[in-house]
Motif scaffolding. Structure first.
Motif, PDB file in Angstrom:
ATOM      1  N   ILE A 250      19.508 -22.724 -29.101  1.00  0.00           N
ATOM      2  CA  ILE A 250      19.596 -22.970 -27.660  1.00  0.00           C
ATOM      3  C   ILE A 250      20.217 -21.763 -26.959  1.00  0.00           C
ATOM      4  O   ILE A 250      19.727 -21.294 -25.927  1.00  0.00           O
ATOM      5  CB  ILE A 250      20.408 -24.243 -27.375  1.00  0.00           C
ATOM      6  CG1 ILE A 250      19.688 -25.478 -27.940  1.00  0.00           C
ATOM      7  CG2 ILE A 250      20.661 -24.405 -25.880  1.00  0.00           C
ATOM      8  CD1 ILE A 250      20.540 -26.733 -27.937  1.00  0.00           C
ATOM      9  N   ALA A 251      21.314 -21.242 -27.537  1.00  0.00           N
ATOM     10  CA  ALA A 251      21.985 -20.080 -26.957  1.00  0.00           C
ATOM     11  C   ALA A 251      21.056 -18.866 -26.944  1.00  0.00           C
ATOM     12  O   ALA A 251      21.000 -18.120 -25.954  1.00  0.00           O
ATOM     13  CB  ALA A 251      23.256 -19.766 -27.743  1.00  0.00           C
ATOM     14  N   ALA A 252      20.325 -18.667 -28.022  1.00  0.00           N
ATOM     15  CA  ALA A 252      19.409 -17.520 -28.103  1.00  0.00           C
ATOM     16  C   ALA A 252      18.304 -17.628 -27.050  1.00  0.00           C
ATOM     17  O   ALA A 252      17.918 -16.622 -26.437  1.00  0.00           O
ATOM     18  CB  ALA A 252      18.819 -17.422 -29.501  1.00  0.00           C
ATOM     19  N   GLU A 253      17.789 -18.837 -26.832  1.00  0.00           N
ATOM     20  CA  GLU A 253      16.735 -19.024 -25.839  1.00  0.00           C
ATOM     21  C   GLU A 253      17.265 -18.767 -24.433  1.00  0.00           C
ATOM     22  O   GLU A 253      16.589 -18.114 -23.609  1.00  0.00           O
ATOM     23  CB  GLU A 253      16.163 -20.431 -25.939  1.00  0.00           C
ATOM     24  CG  GLU A 253      15.108 -20.782 -24.903  1.00  0.00           C
ATOM     25  CD  GLU A 253      13.844 -19.959 -25.019  1.00  0.00           C
ATOM     26  OE1 GLU A 253      13.008 -20.010 -24.090  1.00  0.00           O
ATOM     27  OE2 GLU A 253      13.661 -19.263 -26.046  1.00  0.00           O
ATOM     28  N   ALA A 254      18.466 -19.272 -24.127  1.00  0.00           N
ATOM     29  CA  ALA A 254      19.052 -19.036 -22.806  1.00  0.00           C
ATOM     30  C   ALA A 254      19.286 -17.544 -22.586  1.00  0.00           C
ATOM     31  O   ALA A 254      18.990 -17.008 -21.507  1.00  0.00           O
ATOM     32  CB  ALA A 254      20.354 -19.810 -22.658  1.00  0.00           C
ATOM     33  N   ARG A 255      19.800 -16.856 -23.598  1.00  0.00           N
ATOM     34  CA  ARG A 255      20.056 -15.415 -23.486  1.00  0.00           C
ATOM     35  C   ARG A 255      18.750 -14.645 -23.304  1.00  0.00           C
ATOM     36  O   ARG A 255      18.666 -13.713 -22.505  1.00  0.00           O
ATOM     37  CB  ARG A 255      20.788 -14.915 -24.728  1.00  0.00           C
ATOM     38  CG  ARG A 255      21.261 -13.463 -24.620  1.00  0.00           C
ATOM     39  CD  ARG A 255      21.956 -13.026 -25.909  1.00  0.00           C
ATOM     40  NE  ARG A 255      22.616 -11.747 -25.750  1.00  0.00           N
ATOM     41  CZ  ARG A 255      22.021 -10.565 -25.883  1.00  0.00           C
ATOM     42  NH1 ARG A 255      20.717 -10.517 -26.144  1.00  0.00           N
ATOM     43  NH2 ARG A 255      22.714  -9.442 -25.740  1.00  0.00           N
ATOM     44  N   ARG A 256      17.715 -15.032 -24.027  1.00  0.00           N
ATOM     45  CA  ARG A 256      16.424 -14.364 -23.891  1.00  0.00           C
ATOM     46  C   ARG A 256      15.890 -14.503 -22.473  1.00  0.00           C
ATOM     47  O   ARG A 256      15.413 -13.521 -21.877  1.00  0.00           O
ATOM     48  CB  ARG A 256      15.413 -14.951 -24.892  1.00  0.00           C
ATOM     49  CG  ARG A 256      14.039 -14.281 -24.843  1.00  0.00           C
ATOM     50  CD  ARG A 256      13.015 -15.047 -25.643  1.00  0.00           C
ATOM     51  NE  ARG A 256      12.694 -16.342 -25.036  1.00  0.00           N
ATOM     52  CZ  ARG A 256      11.879 -16.495 -23.994  1.00  0.00           C
ATOM     53  NH1 ARG A 256      11.323 -15.439 -23.411  1.00  0.00           N
ATOM     54  NH2 ARG A 256      11.618 -17.697 -23.511  1.00  0.00           N
ATOM     55  N   ARG A 257      15.999 -15.707 -21.911  1.00  0.00           N
ATOM     56  CA  ARG A 257      15.479 -15.932 -20.561  1.00  0.00           C
ATOM     57  C   ARG A 257      16.261 -15.145 -19.516  1.00  0.00           C
ATOM     58  O   ARG A 257      15.682 -14.622 -18.564  1.00  0.00           O
ATOM     59  CB  ARG A 257      15.511 -17.433 -20.238  1.00  0.00           C
ATOM     60  CG  ARG A 257      14.550 -18.247 -21.097  1.00  0.00           C
ATOM     61  CD  ARG A 257      14.465 -19.683 -20.609  1.00  0.00           C
ATOM     62  NE  ARG A 257      13.559 -20.476 -21.439  1.00  0.00           N
ATOM     63  CZ  ARG A 257      12.865 -21.528 -20.997  1.00  0.00           C
ATOM     64  NH1 ARG A 257      12.975 -21.919 -19.742  1.00  0.00           N
ATOM     65  NH2 ARG A 257      12.071 -22.193 -21.810  1.00  0.00           N
ATOM     66  N   ILE A 258      17.574 -15.061 -19.691  1.00  0.00           N
ATOM     67  CA  ILE A 258      18.391 -14.296 -18.747  1.00  0.00           C
ATOM     68  C   ILE A 258      18.053 -12.814 -18.840  1.00  0.00           C
ATOM     69  O   ILE A 258      17.895 -12.125 -17.822  1.00  0.00           O
ATOM     70  CB  ILE A 258      19.889 -14.552 -19.005  1.00  0.00           C
ATOM     71  CG1 ILE A 258      20.249 -15.981 -18.589  1.00  0.00           C
ATOM     72  CG2 ILE A 258      20.754 -13.537 -18.264  1.00  0.00           C
ATOM     73  CD1 ILE A 258      21.646 -16.408 -18.985  1.00  0.00           C
ATOM     74  N   GLY A 259      17.929 -12.300 -20.055  1.00  0.00           N
ATOM     75  CA  GLY A 259      17.575 -10.902 -20.237  1.00  0.00           C
ATOM     76  C   GLY A 259      16.202 -10.576 -19.669  1.00  0.00           C
ATOM     77  O   GLY A 259      16.002  -9.547 -19.011  1.00  0.00           O
ATOM     78  N   ASP A 260      15.232 -11.463 -19.912  1.00  0.00           N
ATOM     79  CA  ASP A 260      13.877 -11.249 -19.381  1.00  0.00           C
ATOM     80  C   ASP A 260      13.880 -11.268 -17.844  1.00  0.00           C
ATOM     81  O   ASP A 260      13.179 -10.473 -17.205  1.00  0.00           O
ATOM     82  CB  ASP A 260      12.928 -12.332 -19.904  1.00  0.00           C
ATOM     83  CG  ASP A 260      12.597 -12.161 -21.381  1.00  0.00           C
ATOM     84  OD1 ASP A 260      12.955 -11.106 -21.957  1.00  0.00           O
ATOM     85  OD2 ASP A 260      11.990 -13.082 -21.962  1.00  0.00           O
ATOM     86  N   ALA A 261      14.665 -12.183 -17.268  1.00  0.00           N
ATOM     87  CA  ALA A 261      14.720 -12.274 -15.808  1.00  0.00           C
ATOM     88  C   ALA A 261      15.359 -11.024 -15.211  1.00  0.00           C
ATOM     89  O   ALA A 261      14.924 -10.520 -14.163  1.00  0.00           O
ATOM     90  CB  ALA A 261      15.490 -13.523 -15.381  1.00  0.00           C
ATOM     91  N   THR A 269      15.637  -2.830 -19.118  1.00  0.00           N
ATOM     92  CA  THR A 269      16.128  -3.759 -20.135  1.00  0.00           C
ATOM     93  C   THR A 269      17.626  -3.985 -19.953  1.00  0.00           C
ATOM     94  O   THR A 269      18.378  -3.065 -19.633  1.00  0.00           O
ATOM     95  CB  THR A 269      15.865  -3.194 -21.538  1.00  0.00           C
ATOM     96  OG1 THR A 269      14.465  -2.983 -21.694  1.00  0.00           O
ATOM     97  CG2 THR A 269      16.350  -4.163 -22.616  1.00  0.00           C
ATOM     98  N   MET A 270      18.056  -5.211 -20.167  1.00  0.00           N
ATOM     99  CA  MET A 270      19.481  -5.531 -20.108  1.00  0.00           C
ATOM    100  C   MET A 270      20.061  -5.321 -21.512  1.00  0.00           C
ATOM    101  O   MET A 270      19.831  -6.121 -22.420  1.00  0.00           O
ATOM    102  CB  MET A 270      19.674  -6.988 -19.662  1.00  0.00           C
ATOM    103  CG  MET A 270      21.063  -7.292 -19.148  1.00  0.00           C
ATOM    104  SD  MET A 270      21.150  -8.973 -18.430  1.00  0.00           S
ATOM    105  CE  MET A 270      22.627  -8.852 -17.426  1.00  0.00           C
TER     106      MET A 270
END
Length: 303
Positions: A250-261, A269-270
């Motif tokens: 869950i944490a990895a998915e949230a981080r991926r979405r924030i980085g992509d945004a 790239t962030m």
């Protein structure tokens, strides 16, 4: 805010634990802003108590914290739609101003590090919005802290967590590893995870709480600063945590979405956070003072 070179010099000095002296004009700004925040709370807190007395949903903490964010210089732009009840907001973290801005934009309650509670003025303001303060060192009480989060969900609150566990420079991310995400391994009914991206403009990033700067010194530096800065609170699409195999996923998915945004909005790239030791000067990196210009400093304002 003054010149960019002056602001950058002050940021490095503050991060090294040696904040520059506050000018007379800066002290006047601090006094004025504190007086304005006091006036705001003197109006909002009694009204909040009246609303609570009659068991009505109170908008006053949200309004109070949002107004205080503006008094501190933040010009908050909300992007997207927050899930206001039964949401677990997961956000990157730059400053204690994040709490004021997100609260003003959504009315969310918070999980924040214990140091925030001890910050002058800001700690007390955070308690108005049902902040759950945690100590990263007190691992024996993690279960109690998770239970507090479950109680918040049971009351249909939206709750925001900063899973990096500390603040960064506004153009980078740390791994998301908060143990409090464990509450989502058996998600309460109807709970959704909504990532939040916080984007500060260049002036705002100069005020980031990083390195060896104390919470008190950062509050003083922010309140003494001239002008204002733009920050965007970007509410991304929520997702169902039941589709992931535990808190790490869950944490990895949230981080991926924030980085992509971030990449979509800023065109870069962030990267991973370079670290508080680097900002505090505990490094032999000869490019230290030039490094930020290659990591987003050229973007004067988010889109």
């Amino acid at each position: 805010m003054g010149s960019r070179s002056t602001a950058r010099t002050e940021r490095f000095a503050a991060a090294e634990g040696a904040p520059p002296p506050v000018s007379l004009l800066g002290r006047m700004r601090i006094g004025l802003r504190l007086a304005m925040m006091l006036a705001c709370t003197l109006v909002c807190v009694p009204l909040h108590c009246v609303w609570r007395l009659f068991r009505l949903p109170s908008p006053w903490p949200r309004w109070c914290l949002g107004i205080c964010a503006r008094i501190c210089g933040a010009r908050v732009k909300r992007v997207g739609t927050p899930v206001k009840r039964g949401a677990f907001h997961v956000s990157n973290h730059v400053s204690w101003i994040d709490i004021l801005a997100i609260a003003g934009a959504s009315g969310s309650a918070f999980i924040a590090k214990a140091e925030i509670r001890d910050a002058p003025v800001i700690g007390w303001l955070a308690t108005l919005n049902r902040t759950i303060f945690i100590s990263r060192e007190n691992r024996l009480h993690v279960a109690d802290q998770i239970e507090q989060v479950r109680d918040a969900f049971a009351d249909n609150w939206a709750v925001t967590v900063f899973p990096e566990g500390t603040t960064t420079d506004g153009v980078s991310l740390l791994p998301f590893k908060s143990p409090l995400l464990k509450v989502l391994e058996t998600p309460p009914p109807g709970i959704l995870v909504q990532p939040i991206l916080l984007v500060y403009d260049t002036q705002g990033r100069d005020l980031a709480w990083i390195g060896d700067e104390s919470g008190k010194d950062n509050v003083i530096r922010v309140l003494a600063s001239a002008g204002s800065f733009v920050m965007r609170v970007v509410f991304l699409d929520p997702f169902d945590p039941r589709g992931f195999s535990g808190r790490k996923a869950i944490a990895a998915e949230a981080r991926r979405r924030i980085g992509d945004a971030f990449e979509a909005r800023m065109g870069e790239t962030m990267p991973d956070f370079i670290g508080h030791d680097w900002w505090a000067g505990r490094t032999d990196d000869p490019a230290r003072h030039a490094q930020p210009s290659r990591r987003g400093e050229g973007c004067s304002a988010p889109h």
